[in-house]
Design an enzyme around this catalytic site. Structure first.
Site, short mmCIF file in Angstrom:
data_model
loop_
_atom_site.label_atom_id
_atom_site.label_comp_id
_atom_site.label_asym_id
_atom_site.label_seq_id
_atom_site.Cartn_x
_atom_site.Cartn_y
_atom_site.Cartn_z
N HIS A 130 -10.59 -1.38 9.00
CA HIS A 130 -10.01 -2.53 9.68
C HIS A 130 -10.05 -3.77 8.78
O HIS A 130 -9.07 -4.53 8.69
CB HIS A 130 -10.78 -2.81 10.97
CG HIS A 130 -10.21 -3.94 11.77
ND1 HIS A 130 -9.15 -3.78 12.64
CD2 HIS A 130 -10.53 -5.25 11.81
CE1 HIS A 130 -8.84 -4.95 13.18
NE2 HIS A 130 -9.68 -5.86 12.70
N GLU A 135 -6.96 3.68 10.80
CA GLU A 135 -7.74 3.02 11.84
C GLU A 135 -7.48 3.66 13.20
O GLU A 135 -8.41 3.88 13.99
CB GLU A 135 -7.35 1.54 11.84
CG GLU A 135 -8.21 0.64 12.67
CD GLU A 135 -7.71 -0.78 12.61
OE1 GLU A 135 -8.54 -1.67 12.65
OE2 GLU A 135 -6.48 -0.99 12.51
N ASN A 194 -18.38 20.59 -16.16
CA ASN A 194 -18.87 21.73 -16.94
C ASN A 194 -19.87 22.55 -16.14
O ASN A 194 -19.83 23.79 -16.13
CB ASN A 194 -19.52 21.22 -18.23
CG ASN A 194 -19.99 22.35 -19.12
OD1 ASN A 194 -19.21 22.98 -19.80
ND2 ASN A 194 -21.30 22.59 -19.12
#
Length: 667
Positions: free
Chosen positions: A46, A68, A401
């Site tokens: 908001h 929202e 990795n």
């Protein structure tokens, strides 16, 4: 309105809110029933929507508005939190991040978000239960605000004294211009009628107009519901008022755990002596925002002060003046305190880097069809901002990795008797003047035979030499340029450039990386980094007519050695240092310093023992000068990349001294 002055503030606060949304969505995925997490996400979305609307970034405002709406349905128990919803929200957050980054780079921040908005809108019609909105509990609506145990006790005690509890929901007109003023007038009326014990949103958000048009309060009063409703309607720009009686007995039968999660930070109390409603608001924080450019400028000015401090100390040593010496000592003490303070101002928690990894790990795990539990430890550990800015990419390579090469698939882990879910630990901690960052996994570990075979194929080592390598030396081979143990190239890894780049970047920061690995049990990459790169403690040494600085963080010891004690091994000069044979290098020969015939030779050689991880090397110099705090300056593009030199400094006598990079000299 000219919004250009507010752009930096918008970017900073957008980053904070997006990171908060990221973190809370990951939490919500693990705890889908925790409505307080949903409330936190809703508040961030908001606020971001409001800022974007003010700055006229309409695509950001449109997307956050739709997010929202989705979160609003979640917190009203009208939408179930599931993987599909989480996935679309993450896509929306990624789009928001891209738009904010585009704005930071001087672009408009526009993006076609229609498809994402459409996806999010599709969730609006999906209820967790078709009767959720209208279901009642013993004749009462199921849309009560959640009250915690303390608030329920207050309601019960008030009922015993003849008070009634009401939940009042007020909706303002869509075209209401002064929402905070209308809220204040409503609260003033309610305070005359009784005592407010809860407000949603909280009073701070109401004051800042951080809500749409609707707010709710719980009040204890002896007035009737009709009287309360009539009084509130006297305030202009009120569209609707709903007053619902609350039965504490009915409320107490609800799930207490859900109540506690929902109540969160919404408790409030009335300060009757002042006539003000207090929502637990704490005193304003005594902090200010300062741009990093200003701190960098302050640091540059202080570095000049450090240089002049060194000059003053040299002058005082050559003058027999007690007052001058005393004054210089006082200046040195004050400037040291200033140095510590400024360096502290530049320190930021590694959390700023670590925060990006939970979502990355989640995405990679899904892409590789693996289950991975990421544990982050020591995120509050602080590092110099310049180091923080550079360390992100190396950590990304190491984590990718570990996920790709280290942690096995579900099937492979089960065959090995392990849990199907792999574990990845990212931790940071201080040790002396260094910060250590470790990436540890419980995967397959490094396959010695596979690494050696690849290294031989790439011509990095010979078959004969491979037999003499210990495990640590084999592990270090994976940092070689071009070498990869992946069986095939993928989008994640396999090209043999990641770990080589990681090693070079960390060494350029004055750090070191080491590996511990046990086949079948996992691997641990440990990165050692200096706390700061700007001002460092150095050992100044003479090499013929030149003065060089060697970072004290790399120095183990200084020793005087008779020339007869030096030996030769494989055409390399070596010496015995505490039972360990280490190679010897002459700084004069390595750096090509010309001979000065006036320097007298002695029977002893001055040697500085430096280290890089577990490896050590002796650097032969002509003499030791002593410890000195120096300001490390870049050599600039013209001399960039000079072998074994990391920078330069200006000494107290005005001469330039080069700073040695021990990592380049340790063999």
């Amino acid at each position: 309105m000219d919004t250009s002055d507010y752009l930096n503030v918008f970017l900073e606060e957008s980053d904070e809110h997006l990171q908060s949304i990221n973190n809370h969505i990951l939490e919500l995925e693990q705890n889908p029933g925790n409505l307080e997490i949903v409330n936190e996400i809703f508040r961030s979305a908001h606020t971001l929507k409001g800022m974007a609307g003010t700055m006229a970034f309409h695509d950001i405002a449109s997307l956050t508005h739709q997010m929202e709406n989705v979160f609003d349905k979640m917190r009203n128990n009208e939408l179930e939190v599931n993987e599909g919803v989480i996935e679309i929200i993450f896509q929306a957050v990624e789009a928001l991040e891209e738009m904010v980054e585009a704005i930071r780079n001087g672009e408009t921040g526009s993006m076609d978000v229609d498809e994402l908005v459409s996806h999010l809108k599709s969730f609006e019609g999906k209820d967790v239960d078709s009767g959720a909105k209208n279901r009642s509990s013993e004749g009462q609506p199921n849309s009560y605000l959640h009250l915690d145990e303390y608030q329920l006790t207050v309601v019960k005690q008030a009922e015993e004294q003849g008070f009634s509890a009401f939940q009042i929901t007020v909706k303002l007109s869509e075209d209401c211009l002064l929402k905070a003023a209308r809220v204040y007038m409503v609260f003033e009326i309610l305070e005359e009628l009784g005592e407010i014990i809860k407000s949603v949103p909280g009073v701070e958000e109401l004051e800042e107009e951080a809500f749409e048009t609707e707010f709710s309060v719980v009040i204890l009063s002896k007035a009737s519901a009709a009287d309360i409703e009539a009084r509130i309607y006297k305030v202009s720009e009120i569209q609707s008022v709903m007053v619902m009686p609350i039965d504490a007995g009915v409320m107490n039968k609800k799930d207490k755990k859900a109540q506690q999660e929902q109540s969160g930070g919404n408790k409030g109390s009335l300060d009757k002596s002042k006539g003000n409603y207090n929502n637990g608001k704490q005193a304003s924080s005594k902090t200010i925002r300062v741009s990093s450019e200003r701190i960098d400028h302050l640091m540059n000015l202080f570095e000049e002060l450090v240089l002049d401090r060194g000059r003053l100390e040299d002058i005082a040593m050559n003058k027999d003046d007690d007052e001058l010496t005393e004054t210089v000592e006082h200046i040195a003490k004050i400037s040291q305190d200033m140095q510590d303070l400024i360096l502290t101002m530049r320190m930021v928690p590694v959390e700023q880097v670590f925060n990006r990894f939970p979502r990355m790990v989640r995405g990679l795990a899904k892409e590789l069809d693996k289950e991975i539990d990421l544990e982050v430890m020591g995120a509050e550990t602080e590092l110099d901002r310049t180091v923080i800015d550079e360390i992100g990419d190396p950590l990304v390579h190491l984590i990718r990795n570990s996920i790709d090469h280290g942690i096995e698939t579900r099937a492979e882990r089960k065959r090995s008797g392990k849990s199907s879910k792999g574990k990845l630990v990212l931790r940071a901690f201080h040790s002396g003047n260094h910060v250590f960052i470790e990436i540890e996994d419980d995967g397959a570990g490094i396959n010695r035979d596979k690494v050696i075979k690849k290294a031989i194929n790439y011509g990095l080592i010979t078959t004969d030499k491979a037999e003499d390598l210990n495990n640590e030396e084999v592990n270090q081979l994976i940092f070689s340029s071009g070498l990869s143990t992946a069986d095939k190239v993928s989008d994640v890894s396999g090209r043999g450039v990641g770990l080589d780049a990681v090693s070079k970047k960390i060494e350029s920061l004055g750090g070191h990386i080491s590996i511990e690995s046990v086949p079948g049990q996992g691997s641990k990459f440990s990165i050692q980094l200096p706390l700061t790169l700007s001002i460092l403690s150095s050992l100044l040494v003479n090499v013929q007519s030149e003065i060089f600085g060697i970072p004290l963080s790399s120095v183990i010891e200084t020793v005087l050695v008779e020339e007869n004690d030096f030996m030769n091994s494989h055409r390399q000069k070596v010496m015995d240092f505490r039972g360990k044979v280490i190679p010897i290098l002459s700084l004069q020969e390595v750096l090509g310093v010309p001979d000065n015939q006036q320097i007298r030779r002695t029977a002893f050689e001055s040697v500085v023992i430096v280290k890089k991880g577990e490896k050590m090397t002796g650097l032969v110099v002509d003499s030791f000068i002593g410890k000195k705090e120096v300001v490390l300056k870049s050599l600039g593009n013209y001399m960039k990349g000079t072998f074994a030199i990391s920078g330069a400094t200006i000494l107290g006598n005005g001469k330039v001294s080069l700073i040695i990079d021990p990592n380049a000299l340790v063999k």
